[in-house]
Design an enzyme around this catalytic site. Structure first.
Site, PDB file in Angstrom:
ATOM      1  N   SER A   7     -12.344  88.359 -49.089  1.00 42.83           N
ATOM      2  CA  SER A   7     -11.312  89.045 -49.876  1.00 42.83           C
ATOM      3  C   SER A   7     -10.203  89.565 -48.969  1.00 42.83           C
ATOM      4  CB  SER A   7     -11.926  90.202 -50.661  1.00 42.83           C
ATOM      5  OG  SER A   7     -10.881  90.954 -51.230  1.00 42.83           O
ATOM      6  N   HIS A  32     -10.180  84.750 -51.449  1.00 41.23           N
ATOM      7  CA  HIS A  32     -10.242  85.581 -52.661  1.00 41.23           C
ATOM      8  C   HIS A  32      -9.069  86.564 -52.604  1.00 41.23           C
ATOM      9  CE1 HIS A  32     -12.079  87.448 -56.170  1.00 41.23           C
ATOM     10  NE2 HIS A  32     -11.776  88.621 -55.626  1.00 41.23           N
ATOM     11  N   ASP A  34      -6.918  89.501 -54.512  1.00 39.53           N
ATOM     12  CA  ASP A  34      -7.002  90.533 -55.544  1.00 39.53           C
ATOM     13  C   ASP A  34      -5.628  91.077 -55.912  1.00 39.53           C
ATOM     14  OD1 ASP A  34      -9.895  90.863 -55.927  1.00 39.53           O
ATOM     15  OD2 ASP A  34      -9.889  91.459 -53.817  1.00 39.53           O
ATOM     16  N   MET A  36      -3.625  93.719 -58.220  1.00 38.35           N
ATOM     17  CA  MET A  36      -3.853  94.963 -58.984  1.00 38.35           C
ATOM     18  C   MET A  36      -2.511  95.559 -59.398  1.00 38.35           C
ATOM     19  SD  MET A  36      -6.658  96.742 -56.547  1.00 38.35           S
ATOM     20  CE  MET A  36      -8.099  95.838 -55.956  1.00 38.35           C
ATOM     21  N   HIS A  65      -7.793  86.743 -58.399  1.00 37.03           N
ATOM     22  CA  HIS A  65      -8.486  87.657 -59.312  1.00 37.03           C
ATOM     23  C   HIS A  65      -7.465  88.662 -59.844  1.00 37.03           C
ATOM     24  CE1 HIS A  65     -11.786  91.062 -59.520  1.00 37.03           C
ATOM     25  NE2 HIS A  65     -11.305  90.757 -60.719  1.00 37.03           N
ATOM     26  N   MET A  67      -6.406  91.745 -61.721  1.00 42.69           N
ATOM     27  CA  MET A  67      -6.835  93.026 -62.298  1.00 42.69           C
ATOM     28  C   MET A  67      -5.584  93.683 -62.862  1.00 42.69           C
ATOM     29  SD  MET A  67      -9.494  93.988 -59.294  1.00 42.69           S
ATOM     30  CE  MET A  67      -8.798  92.711 -58.261  1.00 42.69           C
ATOM     31  N   MET A 136     -18.278  91.691 -61.709  1.00 40.56           N
ATOM     32  CA  MET A 136     -17.898  92.816 -60.838  1.00 40.56           C
ATOM     33  C   MET A 136     -19.146  93.640 -60.532  1.00 40.56           C
ATOM     34  SD  MET A 136     -14.659  92.770 -59.974  1.00 40.56           S
ATOM     35  CE  MET A 136     -15.060  94.136 -58.895  1.00 40.56           C
ATOM     36  N   ASP A 174     -18.588  89.961 -56.952  1.00 42.85           N
ATOM     37  CA  ASP A 174     -17.468  90.589 -56.250  1.00 42.85           C
ATOM     38  C   ASP A 174     -17.662  92.098 -56.188  1.00 42.85           C
ATOM     39  OD1 ASP A 174     -15.012  91.203 -55.163  1.00 42.85           O
ATOM     40  OD2 ASP A 174     -13.834  90.621 -56.928  1.00 42.85           O
TER      41      ASP A 174
HETATM   42  C1  DX5 Z   1     -12.316  95.062 -55.921  1.00 47.33           C
HETATM   43  C2  DX5 Z   1     -11.964  93.637 -55.586  1.00 47.33           C
HETATM   44  C3  DX5 Z   1     -12.826  93.031 -54.563  1.00 47.33           C
HETATM   45  C4  DX5 Z   1     -12.853  93.738 -53.238  1.00 47.33           C
HETATM   46  C5  DX5 Z   1     -14.234  93.552 -52.694  1.00 47.33           C
HETATM   47  O1  DX5 Z   1     -11.621  95.465 -57.036  1.00 47.33           O
HETATM   48  O2  DX5 Z   1     -12.029  92.820 -56.736  1.00 47.33           O
HETATM   49  O3  DX5 Z   1     -12.522  91.652 -54.390  1.00 47.33           O
HETATM   50  O4  DX5 Z   1     -11.926  93.256 -52.322  1.00 47.33           O
HETATM   51  O5  DX5 Z   1     -14.341  94.295 -51.541  1.00 47.33           O
HETATM   52  P1  DX5 Z   1     -15.726  94.609 -50.835  1.00 47.33           P
HETATM   53  O6  DX5 Z   1     -16.356  93.286 -50.501  1.00 47.33           O
HETATM   54  O7  DX5 Z   1     -15.297  95.366 -49.637  1.00 47.33           O
HETATM   55  O8  DX5 Z   1     -16.549  95.413 -51.799  1.00 47.33           O
HETATM   56 ZN    ZN Z   2     -11.833  90.570 -56.446  1.00 47.34          ZN
END
Ligand code: DX5
Ligand code: ZN
Length: 217
Positions: A7, A32, A34, A36, A65, A67, A136, A174
């Site tokens: 990630s 990956h 993310d 947000m 991903h 969010m 999640m 994840d």
């Molecule tokens: C959280 C993200 C994850 C995050 C995971 O909202 O979707 O992808 O980066 O991080 P770790 O592996 O550090 O929990």
């Molecule tokens: Zn993620």
């Protein structure tokens, strides 16, 4: 062997180029990524310009991903930025079936993510339309949180649902994935391990990726 998706949220943004090259040269399978928006989750990360820049260098699948609320507004923009797999949250999608078709019509694979409180049963009637389900295992919004163990039961239930439907949907986990719990997750049915903190806060990220690839053996 599981697929491993480091990630980027936990990468060093000052030296993103180095971290992308590390992933290119490692045994990792996917990036990956993310996204947000500060509305669906209480944090803001990055968006299309960063993904577009990363795409110039990143040689592996871009697993994006989302969010964000109203993700359907931006499917085309994420396709143009370089997304190969686009995952929306079930909780942010009023017309999930329509969204899945729209993502695929743009030439991407379609994923659906479930928050920790959302049961896998809500996907029963669309499972054959989904390329990937992202479970999640922390509350989305931040890297480096503790794994919520109930996620393992969800993986098992989801695996049974996929098998029963005769679907070829991948299961991605994840949040809070570590070298300690990765083996149990793969044994439960996980196909794709996302790891942020575990990879990027380790002494040797490429070696940690290699170890994650061996999980469940
Ligand atoms: C959280 C993200 C994850 C995050 C995971 O909202 O979707 O992808 O980066 O991080 P770790 O592996 O550090 O929990
Ligand atoms: Zn993620």
């Amino acid at each position: 062997m599981p697929l491993v998706a480091p990630s980027i949220l936990s990468a060093n943004f000052l030296c993103l180029k180095d971290d992308i090259e590390m992933i290119n040269n490692s045994e990792a399978d996917w990036f990956h990524i993310d996204v947000m928006d500060g509305r669906f989750v209480p944090n803001i990360s990055f968006g299309m310009p960063i993904i577009k820049a990363m795409k110039k260098l990143g040689k592996k699948t871009f697993d994006v991903h989302l969010m964000i609320v109203e993700p359907e507004k931006y499917f085309e923009d994420f396709k143009n930025a370089g997304a190969d797999i686009l995952t929306v949250h079930y909780e942010a999608s009023t017309h999930l079936h329509r969204s899945l078709q729209a993502i695929k019509a743009l030439g991407m694979q379609a994923g659906v993510s479930l928050n920790p409180h959302t049961p896998v049963s809500v996907l029963e009637d669309v499972i054959k339309d989904i390329d990937l389900v992202l479970i999640m295992s922390v509350n989305p919004g931040f890297g480096g949180q503790k794994f919520i163990s109930q996620a393992i039961n969800k993986v098992k239930k989801l695996k049974a649902m996929i098998t029963e439907a005769g679907a070829d949907t991948l299961i991605e986990i994840d949040g809070g994935v570590t070298l300690e719990n990765a083996g149990e997750l793969v044994a439960a049915g996980v196909d794709v391990l996302v790891a942020g903190n575990t990879v990027f806060s380790s002494q040797d990220p490429a070696d940690t990726i290699k170890k994650l690839k061996q999980a469940g053996k």
